[in-house]
Design an enzyme around this catalytic site. Structure first.
Site, PDB file in Angstrom:
ATOM      1  N   LYS A 197      17.987 114.848  27.341  1.00  0.00           N
ATOM      2  CA  LYS A 197      18.023 116.054  26.533  1.00  0.00           C
ATOM      3  C   LYS A 197      18.843 117.198  27.495  1.00  0.00           C
ATOM      4  O   LYS A 197      18.575 118.237  27.011  1.00  0.00           O
ATOM      5  CB  LYS A 197      17.055 116.682  25.698  1.00  0.00           C
ATOM      6  CG  LYS A 197      16.792 115.534  24.605  1.00  0.00           C
ATOM      7  CD  LYS A 197      15.440 116.141  23.927  1.00  0.00           C
ATOM      8  CE  LYS A 197      14.158 115.969  24.725  1.00  0.00           C
ATOM      9  NZ  LYS A 197      13.004 115.932  23.893  1.00  0.00           N
ATOM     10  N   ASP A 232       5.831 113.568  21.931  1.00  0.00           N
ATOM     11  CA  ASP A 232       5.984 114.646  20.614  1.00  0.00           C
ATOM     12  C   ASP A 232       5.796 113.668  19.529  1.00  0.00           C
ATOM     13  O   ASP A 232       5.478 113.908  18.314  1.00  0.00           O
ATOM     14  CB  ASP A 232       7.346 115.581  20.613  1.00  0.00           C
ATOM     15  CG  ASP A 232       8.235 114.864  20.950  1.00  0.00           C
ATOM     16  OD1 ASP A 232       8.456 113.628  21.204  1.00  0.00           O
ATOM     17  OD2 ASP A 232       9.697 115.366  20.729  1.00  0.00           O
TER      18      ASP A 232
HETATM   19  C1  BGC Z   1      12.853 111.540  24.484  1.00  0.00           C
HETATM   20  C2  BGC Z   1      11.714 111.315  23.702  1.00  0.00           C
HETATM   21  C3  BGC Z   1      11.495 112.382  22.984  1.00  0.00           C
HETATM   22  C4  BGC Z   1      12.392 112.763  21.986  1.00  0.00           C
HETATM   23  C5  BGC Z   1      12.273 113.791  20.784  1.00  0.00           C
HETATM   24  C6  BGC Z   1      13.976 112.257  23.737  1.00  0.00           C
HETATM   25  O1  BGC Z   1      15.306 112.534  24.407  1.00  0.00           O
HETATM   26  O2  BGC Z   1      13.360 110.384  25.493  1.00  0.00           O
HETATM   27  O3  BGC Z   1      10.541 111.091  24.483  1.00  0.00           O
HETATM   28  O4  BGC Z   1      10.308 112.167  22.005  1.00  0.00           O
HETATM   29  O5  BGC Z   1      13.600 113.003  22.565  1.00  0.00           O
HETATM   30  O6  BGC Z   1      12.029 114.892  21.497  1.00  0.00           O
END
Ligand code: BGC
Length: 495
Positions: A197, A232
């Protein structure tokens, strides 16, 4: 809705360079065109490449199921990491006391406190605060990021009001929601595999994130302890399960995406026979890394190549909030280069991530005859001057990308449910089964929600899909993490 994607332009003799349009917008690239330009073929190609008819949905759902099995068999067996959460016992409702949650997963972090009152009183009081993370910290050092978080937590802790009571002799306990791929080593420790992200913080990957948090707390003299480290999706699951026993899956559709579900320990070959007392555990699939059978376009591939994690998180890059706006921007840029918005390409349209998923949503909500809101957003955000035809074209592009995202998310959910059903006939599709959802994309984008539901109904059929309830569990992940801190309290249970 179909649109005629043509624009009549004055003949232009090519000249390149930065210019100013009538309304002061920077326009840098002159489009060499004469007469009527048609960008309809770009839209048609996009729609056909992004199409998700039933066979495509089915293939994605089946690949998801197969990949789950591969990831459960051996470490690294598939795209999906299928991470053990070490959450073997879930909140029962009996939890009592004051617990904190710290939630780091996107552009904001949240701190929350909750006073739990047991079966009768349940959640007596909650308070939370949200702090946005400065951009530079997302690519700074691990110490800087954790120090920033802990200073927010420390401030929040000082404002604890009289509705909250810590039992004597105890430290304040935290459920730490850390929403990135972590290889859990116990309920309260885990190694960061990689950032996702848009985070590119140095010095955290390969480290125990609870240790990083503890060190920052020590540096700042904050005496709290982490009792549970949770993703989460897992937090959302636990938060929803607290109220509804039929919850079997937790899904996040926000900046990023992920899903977790209840798995039988004896269905996890890579565990080589270790068992939890309940015989069940929660698996964090990390489905954002899924990549098989997805209908992708040149815009997706280019966005991926330009990202900080090329080749990774392909499902996430196709369905999650961080990326939908950017895919649309890339399509609009291509269309602008073909003359869809006049004789020049607005400079702003070259800026990655300038168009956000919220903008797509606001444009899709516009039901005025002349698509006024679409026009303003295009102009304010991307410097695009538009007429009714080009606005309709833009709405079609948004819908194409959002529809693909929502429908693929629906197929992913069915992939998980059908895996569970295959292993326990009738226990999923034969009764009420709840999928708990959280995340801004799901919460705020009605069309996206509708597309998820459409795909689930198409794949399962009307009758079976009536047993599958997709439910918004608002802020479930924060409360869920605090509940898991309670369930896994260092002080045991005195209730
Ligand atoms: C992460 C996850 C997370 C999800 C939602 C992803 O980029 O790898 O661990 O649960 O985003 O936040």
């Amino acid at each position: 809705m179909s649109v005629v994607a043509t624009a009549t332009l004055p003949p232009v003799v090519g000249s390149f360079g930065i210019g100013r349009s009538r309304r002061g917008v920077s326009r840098i690239k002159m489009v060499v065109r004469s007469g009527v330009v048609s960008v309809a073929p770009i839209l048609t190609k996009l729609q056909s490449e992004c199409a998700t008819p039933l066979p495509v949905l089915r293939r994605v759902a089946d690949e998801m199921t197969a990949d789950m099995r591969a990831g459960l068999s051996v470490e690294g067996g598939g795209d999906l990491k299928m991470i053990l959460s070490y959450v073997d016992s879930l909140p029962s409702g009996n939890e009592k006391g004051l617990f904190y949650a710290l939630d780091l997963g996107g552009t904001n972090f949240r701190v929350l406190r909750v006073q739990l009152g047991g079966k009768e009183e349940r959640v007596i009081a909650t308070e939370f605060e949200q702090v946005s993370i400065p951009q530079e910290l997302m690519s700074g050092t691990s110490e800087e990021l954790f120090d920033f978080i802990v200073s927010g937590l420390a401030k929040f802790t000082q404002q604890e009001g009289e509705n909250f009571h810590l039992s004597p002799g105890r430290k304040r306990e935290i459920g730490f929601t850390f929403s990135f791929p972590v290889k859990q080593t116990s309920i309260d420790s885990g190694i960061l595999i990689k950032w996702t992200k848009g985070f590119a913080v140095s010095g955290t990957a390969g480290k125990d994130v609870v240790a990083c948090l503890n060190e920052a707390m020590k540096r700042q003299g904050l005496d709290m302890q982490v009792s549970a480290l949770v993703n989460d999706a897992v937090g959302t699951f636990a938060g929803a399960k607290y109220w509804d026993d039929d919850v079997m899956v937790g899904v996040i559709l926000g900046t990023g995406t992920n899903a977790c579900y209840v798995e039988r320990m004896d269905s996890i070959p890579k565990l080589h026979g270790s068992f939890s007392p309940s015989g069940r555990t929660i698996i964090n699939t990390e489905w954002g890394a899924f990549s098989k059978g997805l209908p992708l376009t040149v815009f997706d591939r280019d966005m991926d190549a330009a990202s900080i994690n090329p080749g990774e998180q392909i499902f996430e890059k196709t369905i999650a909030g961080m990326y939908l706006g950017e895919i649309v921007r890339r399509v609009l840029l291509k269309m602008a280069e073909e003359g869809a918005f006049g004789s020049c390409v607005p400079e702003k349209l070259f800026t990655p991530f300038i168009l956000r998923t919220q903008d797509l949503c606001a444009m899709q909500k516009d039901n005025t005859d002349d698509l006024q809101a679409v026009g303003s957003i295009l102009y304010d955000v991307a410097g695009v001057e538009s007429n009714l035809n080009s606005r309709k074209l833009v709405v079609e592009v948004c819908d194409t990308i959002v529809k693909r995202g929502g429908r693929l998310a629906g197929a992913g959910i069915v992939g998980i449910l059908q895996k569970m059903e295959q292993d326990s006939e009738g226990l999923i599709f034969g009764k009420r089964t709840v999928v708990a959802m959280d995340g801004g994309l799901y919460e705020h984008y009605p069309q996206y929600r509708r597309y998820i539901q459409d795909a689930v109904t198409e794949l399962l059929g009307t009758e079976t899909s009536q047993n599958v309830i997709i439910e918004h569990s608002k802020d479930g992940s924060g409360i869920g993490a605090a509940l898991l801190a309670a369930t896994n309290s260092k002080y045991g249970h005195d209730y």
